[in-house]
Design an enzyme around this catalytic site. Structure first.
Site, mmCIF file in Angstrom:
data_model
loop_
_atom_site.group_PDB
_atom_site.id
_atom_site.type_symbol
_atom_site.label_atom_id
_atom_site.label_comp_id
_atom_site.label_asym_id
_atom_site.label_seq_id
_atom_site.Cartn_x
_atom_site.Cartn_y
_atom_site.Cartn_z
ATOM 1 N N LYS A 104 0.863 -1.182 0.000
ATOM 2 C CA LYS A 104 0.000 0.000 0.000
ATOM 3 C C LYS A 104 0.892 1.221 0.000
ATOM 4 O O LYS A 104 2.021 1.166 0.502
ATOM 5 C CB LYS A 104 -0.876 0.000 1.263
ATOM 6 C CG LYS A 104 -2.130 0.820 1.141
ATOM 7 C CD LYS A 104 -3.249 0.039 0.471
ATOM 8 C CE LYS A 104 -4.500 0.872 0.311
ATOM 9 N NZ LYS A 104 -5.608 0.054 -0.214
ATOM 10 N N GLY A 217 -21.589 5.427 -2.964
ATOM 11 C CA GLY A 217 -20.518 5.847 -3.869
ATOM 12 C C GLY A 217 -20.265 4.736 -4.873
ATOM 13 O O GLY A 217 -21.180 3.993 -5.245
#
Ligand code: NAD
Length: 406
Positions: A104, A217
């Site tokens: 990440k 979303g």
């Protein structure tokens, strides 16, 4: 224990208590990332000044394949958060059964305070500092919060210019025109639906379920459309401003239109306005948190009346809430399984780039269904084998696969 990384470690330690083969040296190895890199990105601003941004990449484990995981642009991005997400990506890729490890990245910045040109320069700067450790066989970043397909295109372009690499397989989540995959936009919601299909009968859920979704979303709205297209009744959805409830089911297409015009879900004809807290407490078959982390907590878990929870957000259920839901016999289909559709299609994008191919949407969806159904079956089997929750089953499955690869 507020440190998110300590909380994630507590989960793998719990798995090692259940399956002793996952303890000892292996656990010691899994407690630390392979590499955590902090960089400074010196960036020319539009007014001619130079600003230093702090950036990160954590490469947690590549035991099963190249590191894989998003790049987050957020003022609060810090190394502990990125380390936690990199560990979770390692587990997620292993559960999904794709040959990738976990990583990440991030940059501490407020995107809305930068012009597009400044955003492009800082994104390219992140790549220049990290190019040596990225690449199709090393580390394959993707979008995350506030990073878009366009940003992936800039990053990919910078990487190819620097290295001469030609496949475009170093970044996924790119626009279709520069090697992106069909189906990436809906992949997480659709993958969640395929996961649900794998569990529906086994969890004793009806053929046509009543669904409540928090978040409208990318993930939440796509999930709402997909579930209702397949005949399930989406009775409630919400966004950051609040939600709407219609016991007879919401028309998702019309609701999307309404939200576009009204800039809010509230006031949708035929529905009743509700709060996010009310949504979480609705009586329904499946509750889908699809907004953000830690929404089902010690304070409200007791009020949950769904028959099952499908976690499409990352980390929506706090550890204390998990225990409460378990006592109430409400199964939780965990995030590292349920929302792995996004990274699975990212893996397909990488494969297509390496092979110089472009698959049709139908082909992508068919492969996604296969991966998600297999992962759901494997998680269920593992949780039954160790007589534990689906979350622990998924973590044990992931760790066993990583250990075997090591
Ligand atoms: P998004 O930004 O497109 O949507 C987030 C939604 O949550 C919006 O509707 C927003 O209004 C709502 N929201 C924000 N604050 C809220 C609040 N306080 N209460 C209720 N709703 C609130 O983000 P997304 O891509 O849909 O991601 C949602 C979740 O899914 C995140 O946890 C993300 O990490 C996870 N996830 C996303 C993907 C992906 O492919 N996009 C993959 C895996 C996991």
């Amino acid at each position: 224990m507020d440190n998110p990384f300590e909380k994630a470690l507590a989960l793998i330690e719990q798995a090692a208590q259940i399956d002793p083969a996952l303890g000892g040296e292996f656990l010691a190895r899994m407690r630390v990332p392979d590499r955590d890199i902090r960089i400074s990105i010196s960036t020319r601003m539009d007014d001619g000044s130079t600003k230093i941004f702090e950036g990160y990449r954590v490469q947690y484990s590549n035991a099963r394949g190249p590191y894989k995981g998003g790049v987050r642009y957020h003022p609060l991005a810090d190394i502990d958060e990125v380390k936690t997400l990199a560990l979770l990506m390692t587990l997620k890729c292993a559960v999904a059964g794709i040959p990738m490890g976990g990583g990440k990245g991030g940059i501490s910045l407020e995107p809305e305070k930068l012009s597009k040109a400044e955003l492009e320069r800082v994104s390219r700067g992140w790549v220049r500092k990290l190019a040596d450790v990225l690449g199709p066989a090393k580390d394959v970043p993707a979008p995350d919060i506030n990073t878009t397909p366009e940003i992936m295109a800039w990053m990919n372009d910078e990487y190819m210019k620097l290295t001469g690499e030609k496949t475009g397989a170093t970044f996924t989540g790119k626009p279709i025109e520069v090697g992106g995959s069909e189906g990436r936009g809906v992949a997480t919601g659709l993958g969640g639906f395929y996961t649900f299909l794998g569990f529906r009968e086994k969890l004793g859920l009806p053929g046509k379920c009543r669904i409540a979704i928090q978040g409208f979303g990318n993930v939440g709205a796509n999930a709402a459309e997909i579930f209702s297209k397949h005949g399930h009744k989406v009775i409630a959805v919400s966004d950051s401003k609040g939600g709407v409830l219609a016991e007879g089911g919401l028309d998702i297409k019309e609701l999307l239109e309404h939200k576009k015009k009204a800039r809010s879900l509230a006031g949708f004809p035929g529905s009743k306005n509700i709060t996010n807290e009310e949504l979480l407490a609705l009586e329904c078959d499946v509750l889908i948190p699809a907004a953000f982390e830690n929404v089902i907590t010690e304070a409200n878990a007791d009020k949950v009346r769904a028959k099952a929870v499908l976690e499409l957000a990352n980390g929506p259920t706090a550890a204390e809430a998990d225990e409460i839901l378990q006592k109430k016999n409400i199964p939780v289909i965990p995030d590292i399984l349920a929302n792995s559709g996004g990274v699975t299609v990212s893996y397909f994008e990488w494969q297509q780039n390496l092979a110089g191919e472009h698959w049709s949407e139908a082909e992508v969806f068919e492969k996604l269904k296969k991966y998600m159904s297999t992962a759901a079956k494997d998680v269920l089997a593992k949780s039954r084998e160790w007589k534990t929750t689906l979350r622990m089953g998924a973590i044990i499955l992931a760790l066993e696969r990583i250990r075997a690869a090591m």
